[in-house]
Scaffold this motif. Structure first.
Motif, PDB file in Angstrom:
ATOM      1  N   VAL A 289       0.834  -1.200   0.000  1.00  0.00           N
ATOM      2  CA  VAL A 289       0.000   0.000   0.000  1.00  0.00           C
ATOM      3  C   VAL A 289       0.870   1.251   0.000  1.00  0.00           C
ATOM      4  CG1 VAL A 289      -1.863   1.197   1.190  1.00  0.00           C
ATOM      5  CG2 VAL A 289      -1.691  -1.287   1.357  1.00  0.00           C
ATOM      6  N   ASN A 290       1.925   1.217   0.803  1.00  0.00           N
ATOM      7  CA  ASN A 290       2.793   2.382   0.933  1.00  0.00           C
ATOM      8  C   ASN A 290       4.250   1.969   0.787  1.00  0.00           C
ATOM      9  OD1 ASN A 290       4.305   4.543   1.699  1.00  0.00           O
ATOM     10  ND2 ASN A 290       3.355   4.813   3.722  1.00  0.00           N
ATOM     11  N   PRO A 291       4.792   2.110  -0.434  1.00  0.00           N
ATOM     12  CA  PRO A 291       6.171   1.631  -0.656  1.00  0.00           C
ATOM     13  C   PRO A 291       7.216   2.448   0.102  1.00  0.00           C
ATOM     14  CG  PRO A 291       5.184   2.474  -2.688  1.00  0.00           C
ATOM     15  CD  PRO A 291       4.186   2.671  -1.626  1.00  0.00           C
ATOM     16  N   TYR A 292       6.827   3.604   0.617  1.00  0.00           N
ATOM     17  CA  TYR A 292       7.813   4.448   1.298  1.00  0.00           C
ATOM     18  C   TYR A 292       7.788   4.266   2.812  1.00  0.00           C
ATOM     19  CZ  TYR A 292       8.433   6.679  -3.170  1.00  0.00           C
ATOM     20  OH  TYR A 292       8.706   6.912  -4.482  1.00  0.00           O
ATOM     21  N   VAL A 293       7.341   3.077   3.238  1.00  0.00           N
ATOM     22  CA  VAL A 293       7.179   2.859   4.679  1.00  0.00           C
ATOM     23  C   VAL A 293       8.517   2.993   5.421  1.00  0.00           C
ATOM     24  CG1 VAL A 293       7.428   0.371   4.553  1.00  0.00           C
ATOM     25  CG2 VAL A 293       6.108   1.354   6.383  1.00  0.00           C
ATOM     26  N   GLN A 294       8.447   3.639   6.556  1.00  0.00           N
ATOM     27  CA  GLN A 294       9.648   3.804   7.382  1.00  0.00           C
ATOM     28  C   GLN A 294       9.894   2.513   8.153  1.00  0.00           C
ATOM     29  OE1 GLN A 294      11.502   6.836   7.608  1.00  0.00           O
ATOM     30  NE2 GLN A 294      10.292   7.084   5.751  1.00  0.00           N
ATOM     31  N   ARG A 295      11.148   2.215   8.397  1.00  0.00           N
ATOM     32  CA  ARG A 295      11.452   0.960   9.107  1.00  0.00           C
ATOM     33  C   ARG A 295      11.451   1.177  10.621  1.00  0.00           C
ATOM     34  NH1 ARG A 295      13.265  -3.465   8.091  1.00  0.00           N
ATOM     35  NH2 ARG A 295      12.787  -4.335   6.066  1.00  0.00           N
ATOM     36  N   SER A 296      10.299   1.572  11.129  1.00  0.00           N
ATOM     37  CA  SER A 296      10.260   1.841  12.566  1.00  0.00           C
ATOM     38  C   SER A 296       9.364   0.825  13.274  1.00  0.00           C
ATOM     39  CB  SER A 296       9.745   3.250  12.811  1.00  0.00           C
ATOM     40  OG  SER A 296       8.570   3.433  12.067  1.00  0.00           O
ATOM     41  N   PHE A 297       9.081  -0.279  12.576  1.00  0.00           N
ATOM     42  CA  PHE A 297       8.146  -1.277  13.108  1.00  0.00           C
ATOM     43  C   PHE A 297       8.567  -1.800  14.483  1.00  0.00           C
ATOM     44  CE2 PHE A 297       6.496  -5.615  13.441  1.00  0.00           C
ATOM     45  CZ  PHE A 297       5.141  -5.380  13.218  1.00  0.00           C
ATOM     46  N   GLN A 298       9.878  -2.034  14.642  1.00  0.00           N
ATOM     47  CA  GLN A 298      10.351  -2.614  15.913  1.00  0.00           C
ATOM     48  C   GLN A 298      10.066  -1.696  17.095  1.00  0.00           C
ATOM     49  OE1 GLN A 298      14.321  -3.370  14.701  1.00  0.00           O
ATOM     50  NE2 GLN A 298      13.900  -5.504  14.233  1.00  0.00           N
ATOM     51  N   TYR A 299      10.370  -0.394  16.896  1.00  0.00           N
ATOM     52  CA  TYR A 299      10.113   0.542  17.996  1.00  0.00           C
ATOM     53  C   TYR A 299       8.621   0.619  18.281  1.00  0.00           C
ATOM     54  CZ  TYR A 299      14.883   1.901  17.062  1.00  0.00           C
ATOM     55  OH  TYR A 299      16.229   1.870  16.890  1.00  0.00           O
ATOM     56  N   LEU A 300       7.852   0.612  17.184  1.00  0.00           N
ATOM     57  CA  LEU A 300       6.405   0.719  17.362  1.00  0.00           C
ATOM     58  C   LEU A 300       5.839  -0.547  17.999  1.00  0.00           C
ATOM     59  CD1 LEU A 300       5.577   2.626  14.087  1.00  0.00           C
ATOM     60  CD2 LEU A 300       5.391   3.477  16.412  1.00  0.00           C
ATOM     61  N   THR A 301       6.500  -1.700  17.763  1.00  0.00           N
ATOM     62  CA  THR A 301       6.067  -2.939  18.419  1.00  0.00           C
ATOM     63  C   THR A 301       6.291  -2.809  19.929  1.00  0.00           C
ATOM     64  OG1 THR A 301       6.620  -4.216  16.482  1.00  0.00           O
ATOM     65  CG2 THR A 301       6.436  -5.446  18.534  1.00  0.00           C
ATOM     66  N   VAL A 302       7.446  -2.290  20.290  1.00  0.00           N
ATOM     67  CA  VAL A 302       7.731  -2.090  21.724  1.00  0.00           C
ATOM     68  C   VAL A 302       6.718  -1.106  22.309  1.00  0.00           C
ATOM     69  CG1 VAL A 302       9.433  -1.224  23.377  1.00  0.00           C
ATOM     70  CG2 VAL A 302      10.177  -2.608  21.431  1.00  0.00           C
ATOM     71  N   PHE A 303       6.455  -0.044  21.554  1.00  0.00           N
ATOM     72  CA  PHE A 303       5.495   0.950  22.010  1.00  0.00           C
ATOM     73  C   PHE A 303       4.102   0.311  22.175  1.00  0.00           C
ATOM     74  CE2 PHE A 303       2.301   4.206  20.814  1.00  0.00           C
ATOM     75  CZ  PHE A 303       2.482   5.057  21.880  1.00  0.00           C
ATOM     76  N   SER A 304       3.687  -0.504  21.174  1.00  0.00           N
ATOM     77  CA  SER A 304       2.371  -1.158  21.242  1.00  0.00           C
ATOM     78  C   SER A 304       2.312  -2.116  22.417  1.00  0.00           C
ATOM     79  CB  SER A 304       2.099  -1.943  19.964  1.00  0.00           C
ATOM     80  OG  SER A 304       2.314  -1.145  18.858  1.00  0.00           O
ATOM     81  N   THR A 305       3.460  -2.786  22.697  1.00  0.00           N
ATOM     82  CA  THR A 305       3.493  -3.712  23.826  1.00  0.00           C
ATOM     83  C   THR A 305       3.282  -2.938  25.120  1.00  0.00           C
ATOM     84  OG1 THR A 305       5.074  -4.999  22.577  1.00  0.00           O
ATOM     85  CG2 THR A 305       4.870  -5.542  24.898  1.00  0.00           C
TER      86      THR A 305
ATOM     87  N   LEU B 238       1.714  -0.128  25.399  1.00  0.00           N
ATOM     88  CA  LEU B 238       0.287   0.237  25.402  1.00  0.00           C
ATOM     89  C   LEU B 238      -0.563  -0.929  25.916  1.00  0.00           C
ATOM     90  CD1 LEU B 238      -0.745   2.125  22.136  1.00  0.00           C
ATOM     91  CD2 LEU B 238      -0.752   2.945  24.468  1.00  0.00           C
ATOM     92  N   ALA B 239      -0.252  -2.136  25.378  1.00  0.00           N
ATOM     93  CA  ALA B 239      -1.008  -3.331  25.771  1.00  0.00           C
ATOM     94  C   ALA B 239      -0.857  -3.583  27.265  1.00  0.00           C
ATOM     95  CB  ALA B 239      -0.542  -4.533  24.971  1.00  0.00           C
ATOM     96  N   ILE B 240       0.384  -3.389  27.774  1.00  0.00           N
ATOM     97  CA  ILE B 240       0.611  -3.627  29.207  1.00  0.00           C
ATOM     98  C   ILE B 240      -0.225  -2.653  30.036  1.00  0.00           C
ATOM     99  CG2 ILE B 240       2.339  -3.462  31.064  1.00  0.00           C
ATOM    100  CD1 ILE B 240       4.376  -4.624  29.043  1.00  0.00           C
ATOM    101  N   VAL B 241      -0.247  -1.397  29.612  1.00  0.00           N
ATOM    102  CA  VAL B 241      -1.041  -0.396  30.356  1.00  0.00           C
ATOM    103  C   VAL B 241      -2.519  -0.791  30.332  1.00  0.00           C
ATOM    104  CG1 VAL B 241      -1.779   2.027  30.371  1.00  0.00           C
ATOM    105  CG2 VAL B 241       0.601   1.464  29.938  1.00  0.00           C
ATOM    106  N   LEU B 242      -2.988  -1.162  29.143  1.00  0.00           N
ATOM    107  CA  LEU B 242      -4.396  -1.543  29.011  1.00  0.00           C
ATOM    108  C   LEU B 242      -4.713  -2.775  29.867  1.00  0.00           C
ATOM    109  CD1 LEU B 242      -7.086  -1.107  27.400  1.00  0.00           C
ATOM    110  CD2 LEU B 242      -6.244  -2.846  25.855  1.00  0.00           C
TER     111      LEU B 242
END
Lengths: 680, 251
Positions: free
Chosen positions: A635-651, A653-657
Motif C-alpha cells: 500500500v505504501n512503498p515508502y514505509v519507514q522501518r520503525s516497526f520494531q520501535y512501534l512494536t515495543v510501544f504497542s506492547t 500500550l497493551a501492558i497499560v491496558l
C-alpha cells in the motif's frame, strides 16, 4: 412439561447472571460491530465519501474477518459459560430426566441467549451506525447527511451469523451431553497438580517449534517486493504462524508447569510466604488456565502486530504523500504565451501568486556514459544506467533539494544509482563527479532520471558546449528527442538551439487547499493551450488517503474486538478461578493468612498471568516484522522501518491496558474469594 | 488461670432483609484448662460450630468475652488477628480442608511458611512430626492421592505444627470410616498425652468418649458436663450415651 424445560433454562440463566450477562453483552457487541460493518459496506452514503469506495470494500472484507474471529471466540467463550453446567445436567439426569429432555433445555437456553445477543446487538448497531457513519464522514470528508438508515440485509446477515454460531455451539453441546457420564460429574473431589516427565518433553518441543518458526520468519527477505511476497513468502509466513500458535500453547500448557515445578526445587526460594502460595497455586492452575493464557498470548500478538502495523502505516503516510505529491502538479510551458496564460490563470484561481512555488530551467541533454566514458554515437536504451542524463544548474538543484551541492568549477554533480567518480567527455577531458542526493521534489520535476549538476547556470553550460568542441548534443523534451546536433549544427543553429532550450521551462505549482481542490485545479490548468507534459499525483493521493483512513478505521474496529476478547477471557478466567479458589483461600485464612496477603498473592498471580502472554506476544510480533512490512509496502512503498520501535510501544500500550483490565479482573476475583467469608 | 475462658457469650444472627433474629448461642460460659481434652457435644444446629468459630476469632460474638491465656480476643487488633490465629490455634476440620494446590508436605508446611520460618527450620520441624504421626511416606503426595484417614492425619499434623496453645477440632471423624476414625481418635489421644490442649466439637459419642471432659450444649447454652475421672473409654462412652438420652428426652 414444555414449560418446565423453559423454566429450568430461564432459571439457569437468571441464577448465573454473573456468568451470562457479560456473555450476552459480549456477543451483542460483536453483533453490533458486524451490523455496522455490513451496513457501511452496503450504504451508498459510504461510497460517496471521500475515499469511501475503498472503505466500502474494506468494510466488506472486514465484516468477513470480523465474523470469523468473533465466531471462533464466541464458541471458545461458550465453553467457559457452560463450564459447571455438566454437573447440573448429571443431577437432572440422575433424577430421571432423559438426555433428550436435557437437549431441550440446552436448545431453549441457546435460543434465549442468541435472541438476547442478536436483538441487543442489532438495536445497538442501528443506534451506533449513524453515529459512526457521521464521524467517518467528518474524518474522511464528505457530505453530512442526517437521514436515518436501516439496512434490512445487514439485519438478516447478523441474524444468520448468530444462527450459524449457535448451531455450532449446540452441536458441540449435544456431543458433550451424549458422552456425559453422570456419576463422574457428580464426584466432587478436585484434583491436584499432576506430575509427569512428558511435561518437560512437550515444553522443550514447544520451544524447539518456536525457534523453527522464528527462523522461518527471519528467512523472509528484508526487502519484500509485491511479486515475491504474494507467493512462497506468504506460504512460509502462514506455516510459521501455525507453528507459533502450536508452540505458544505447548509452552503455556507444558512449559509453565515444567518451569514452575523446577523453581519449587529451590527450597530457600520456594518456602517464602508469597512464593510458596503463588508458585503452588500457579502450578496447579496452569493445567487449566494455560489454554486461556495461550489464547490471550495469541490475541495479544495479533493486537500488537495490528497496532504496530497501523502506527507504522500512519507515521509513514505523510512521507508517502510528500513523496508522491510534493506539490499539486508540474507542467512544462513551451512558449511565452502559455506561461502568461498560466500565470493569469493561477492568479485568478488562487488569488495568490505565491502558489507557484518554483520555475526551473533545465537542459535535457542525452549523453551516454558507460564505464566512465561518454560513448560516441550511443543509442538510447531505456533502463540502462546513465543512459539519459539531464543537466541542471546548481541553483535549480539547491532550490529543489535544499542542499548546497558544493561543487567546484571543474566538477559536475551526479545524481544516479551508480556512484561514478569521474567521466571523460568525447574529447578525452576528465570531469570529476561529486555524488549528490536526490529529493522527492527533484524527482517529481525530472522523474527518476540521472542528473548532472553543472556548477553555474545553464546559459554558461550551453556556452561551454558551444565553445568546447562538443560534437554531439541531443535535446529531449517530454521523453522525445527533439534536437540532435553535431558540432556543425550546434554552430549553425546556435541561436535557435539556445531559444529551444530557453523555452523549456518547468513550473512547479502548489495550490492551497485539499487534494480534491488541487486535483480540480490541475484538471483545469492542464487544458490550457501551450502547456504540455503535465503531471499530478493528487488523484493517487486521494485514493491513498481513502485507503489509509479506511484501513485505520477497520484496524481500530478489529483492535476493539481484540480488547473485548481479552477482557472477556480474563473476566471468565478470574470468575471461575475465583469460584474454585474461594474455599482454598477460606482455609488459608483460617490457618492464619491475612487479607493483605491474599490481595498481594492475587495481584502477583494476575501480573504473572498477564505479563507472560504479553512478553511472548511481543517476541512473536517482532519476528513477524519482515512480512508485515512487506504487506504494508503493497500500500505504501515508502514505509519507514520503525516497526520494531512501534512494536515495543504497542506492547507498552497493551501492558497499560491489561493493567487496568487486570485490576478489574483481580477485583472480581478478590470479591468472589472474600464473598465466601460472608456467606459462611 | 484457665487457658480458655468463655464468659456470657451470646450470638444472634439477623436476616438481612426481614430482620428476623435467630439465637445461635444464648449464654455460654465455660473454661478449658491447659492440657485438657474437652469435647463439646450437641445436636445439629445447637451452636457447637458457632461457638468454635467465635473462640477461634473467625466470627464475632454479639456479646460476651473470650479469654485465651488471659487475653481478651476482642482486644486484638484486626491486622493482628491472622497472626494470633496462626500462633495460638490449630484447626482440624470435618472435610480435612487440605489444599489441592499443595502436596501433603506443603499443606503441613503452610502455617510455618506463613509465619516466615526459614526453609531448613521448616523441614526440621515437619519431618520428625510427620514421622511421629505416621505420614512421612506420603509427604510428597497430593491430597487426591491419599485416603481419608491419611488426609485427616495430615490435617492434624498441620494443626499442631505451630505448637498451638489450643487445638480446635470440628467433627474430625465426620467424614471417615470406622477404621480411620479409630486411627484419628488414637492420634488425638496421643497428642493430648504429649501435653496438647484439645477442644473437640462432635456429635459422635465415640469421639467424645476419648476426651477427659464432655460439655453438652443445647439451645445455645452449656446444659451439662461430664468428667471422665478414672473411667475407661468404654465406660465413659456409656455415660455419655446416657446423658445424651436425658438431653434428648428433656425436649
Amino acid at each position: 412439561m414444555r414449560n418446565v424445560y423453559f423454566k429450568i433454562a430461564v432459571n439457569a440463566i437468571s441464577k448465573k447472571r454473573i456468568v451470562y450477562i457479560p456473555y450476552i453483552f459480549s456477543t451483542a457487541i460483536m453483533g453490533m460491530v458486524l451490523y455496522i460493518l455490513i451496513s457501511l459496506s452496503l450504504d451508498q452514503d459510504t461510497s460517496a465519501m471521500f475515499g469511501g469506495q475503498a472503505l466500502a470494500i474494506l468494510s466488506k472484507i472486514g465484516s468477513i474477518v470480523f465474523f470469523l474471529l468473533s465466531m471462533i471466540f464466541n464458541i471458545y467463550i461458550s465453553f467457559f459459560v457452560t463450564r459447571g453446567r455438566n454437573k447440573e445436567y448429571a443431577v437432572l439426569n440422575v433424577l430421571g430426566m432423559e438426555k433428550k429432555h436435557l437437549l431441550k433445555i440446552i436448545f431453549i437456553e441457546n435460543i434465549i441467549l442468541s435472541i438476547a445477543g442478536s436483538v441487543i446487538g442489532i438495536v445497538g448497531g442501528v443506534v451506533f451506525y449513524k453515529l459512526i457513519q457521521l464521524s467517518l464522514i467528518k474524518y474522511m470528508g464528505g457530505e453530512i447527511n442526517y437521514r436515518l438508515t436501516f439496512s434490512f440485509i445487514a439485519v438478516l446477515i447478523v441474524l444468520a451469523s448468530y444462527a450459524a454460531v449457535y448451531a455450532i455451539i449446540s452441536v458441540i453441546q449435544i456431543i458433550m451431553l451424549y458422552v456425559l457420564k453422570p456419576v463422574e460429574y457428580m464426584k466432587s473431589g478436585s484434583k491436584g497438580e499432576k506430575k509427569g516427565k512428558l511435561y518437560l518433553f512437550f515444553a522443550i518441543l514447544g520451544v524447539a517449534i518456536l525457534v523453527v518458526a522464528y527462523k522461518l520468519e527471519s528467512s523472509i527477505p528484508p526487502d519484500l517486493r509485491i511479486r515475491t511476497f504474494m507467493g512462497d513468502t506468504t506460504k512460509k509466513f502462514v506455516f510459521a504462524s501455525i507453528l507459533i500458535v502450536v508452540a505458544t500453547y505447548l509452552i503455556f500448557v507444558f512449559g509453565s508447569v515444567a518451569v514452575l515445578s523446577s523453581i519449587k526445587k529451590f527450597k530457600w526460594f520456594f518456602y517464602r510466604k508469597l512464593n510458596f502460595i503463588n508458585l503452588s497455586t500457579l502450578a496447579y492452575r496452569m493445567r487449566r488456565s494455560a489454554i486461556g493464557l495461550g489464547t490471550i498470548c495469541i490475541l495479544s500478538t495479533l493486537a500488537i502486530i495490528l497496532t504496530a502495523a497501523l502506527l507504522t502505516f500512519i507515521t509513514s503516510a505523510d512521507d508517502y504523500l510528500a513523496t508522491i505529491v510534493p506539490e499539486s502538479f508540474t507542467l512544462e510551458v513551451t512558449d511565452d504565451e502559455g506561461a502568461e496564460t498560466l500565470m493569469t490563470y493561477l492568479d485568478d484561481y488562487t488569488n495568490n501568486s505565491s502558489s507557484t512555488q518554483g520555475v526551473y530551467d533545465a537542459l535535457p541533454l542525452l549523453i551516454r556514459i558507460q564505464a566512465g566514458r561518454i560513448i560516441e554515437n550511443a543509442t538510447v536504451k531505456q533502463g540502462d544506467d546513465l543512459d539519459m542524463v539531464y543537466i541542471i544548474d546548481e541553483a535549480s538543484y539547491s532550490s529543489l533539494t535544499e542542499i548546497d551541492p558544493d561543487i567546484d568549477n571543474n566538477e559536475f554533480g551526479l545524481i544516479a544509482k551508480d556512484k561514478i567518480k569521474s567521466f571523460h567527455d568525447m574529447d578525452g577531458m576528465e570531469h570529476k563527479l561529486v555524488n549528490l542526493d536526490s529529493s522527492p521534489k527533484l524527482e517529481s520535476v525530472y522523474g527518476s532520471v540521472n542528473l548532472l549538476v553543472y556548477p553555474g547556470d545553464i546559459d554558461m553550460l550551453l556556452d561551454y558546449y558551444l565553445s568546447n568542441d562538443v560534437r554531439y548534443v541531443s535535446v529531449i523534451k517530454g521523453g522525445d528527442t527533439v534536437l540532435w546536433a553535431d558540432k556543425e549544427r550546434i554552430e549553425s543553429e546556435k541561436e535557435s538551439f539556445r531559444e529551444e532550450f530557453k523555452r523549456t521551462t518547468i513550473y512547479i505549482v502548489d495550490v492551497d487547499g485539499t487534494y480534491e481542490a488541487q486535483y480540480r485545479a490541475y484538471l483545469e490548468v492542464s487544458g490550457i493551450v501551450g502547456i504540455s507534459n503535465t503531471h499530478s499525483s493528487t488523484g493517487e493521493a486521494m485514493e491513498f488517503i481513502g485507503l489509509y483512513k479506511g484501513l485505520t478505521f477497520l484496524c481500530t474496529i478489529i483492535l476493539f474486538l481484540f480488547i473485548i476478547m481479552v477482557s472477556v477471557t480474563l473476566y471468565y478466567k478470574n470468575l471461575f478461578e475465583g469460584i474454585e479458589d474461594a474455599s482454598n483461600y477460606e482455609v488459608m485464612r483460617k490457618l492464619g493468612m491475612d487479607d493483605k496477603l491474599i490481595n498481594r498473592t492475587v495481584y502477583i498471580q494476575m501480573t504473572f498471568s498477564l505479563i507472560l502472554p504479553i512478553a511472548l506476544a511481543a517476541f512473536h510480533a517482532l519476528f513477524s516484522e519482515r512480512y508485515v512490512i512487506g504487506v504494508i509496502k503493497t500500500v505504501n512503498p515508502y514505509v519507514q522501518r520503525s516497526f520494531q520501535y512501534l512494536t515495543v510501544f504497542s506492547t507498552i500500550l497493551a501492558i497499560v491496558l491489561y493493567f487496568f483490565i487486570g485490576i478489574l479482573a483481580s477485583r472480581t476475583y478478590i470479591k468472589i474469594v472474600k464473598g465466601q467469608k460472608k456467606d459462611d | 488461670m484457665s487457658l480458655l475462658e468463655v464468659k456470657n457469650v451470646r450470638k444472634i444472627y439477623s436476616t438481612r432483609f426481614s430482620g428476623n433474629k435467630v439465637v445461635a448461642l444464648s449464654d455460654v460460659n465455660m473454661t478449658v484448662e491447659e492440657g485438657e481434652f474437652v469435647a463439646i457435644m450437641g445436636e445439629s444446629g445447637s451452636g457447637k460450630t458457632t461457638l468454635l468459630n467465635i473462640i477461634a476469632a473467625m466470627d464475632d460474638a454479639t456479646s460476651g468475652d473470650i479469654f485465651l491465656n488471659g487475653t481478651n480476643i476482642k482486644d486484638i487488633k484486626e491486622h493482628k488477628l491472622a497472626e494470633f490465629r496462626r500462633r495460638e490455634f490449630g484447626f482440624v476440620f470435618q472435610e480435612f480442608n487440605l489444599l489441592d494446590t499443595f502436596s501433603i508436605g506443603d499443606n503441613i508446611r503452610l502455617p510455618l511458611v506463613l509465619d516466615d520460618h526459614k526453609s531448613k527450620e521448616i523441614d526440621d520441624i515437619v519431618i520428625p512430626l510427620a514421622g511421629k504421626l505416621g505420614i512421612k511416606e506420603i509427604l510428597d503426595k497430593y491430597p487426591y492421592e491419599v485416603s481419608g484417614g491419611e488426609k485427616q492425619r495430615a490435617a492434624c499434623c498441620r494443626a499442631v505444627v505451630m505448637k498451638p496453645k489450643l487445638l480446635l477440632a470440628d467433627e474430625p471423624t465426620g467424614s471417615l470410616d470406622s477404621k480411620s476414625t479409630g486411627e484419628v481418635l488414637h492420634l488425638l489421644e496421643e497428642l493430648h498425652a504429649s501435653g496438647q490442649t484439645i477442644l473437640l466439637v462432635t456429635h459422635s459419642v465415640k469421639a467424645a468418649s476419648h476426651a477427659s471432659r464432655v460439655l453438652f450444649i443445647k439451645d445455645g447454652e452449656v446444659y451439662h458436663q461430664l468428667y471422665r475421672g478414672d473411667l475407661s473409654n468404654h465406660e465413659f462412652y456409656n455415660r455419655i450415651s446416657d446423658s445424651l438420652q436425658v438431653l434428648l428426652g428433656g425436649r
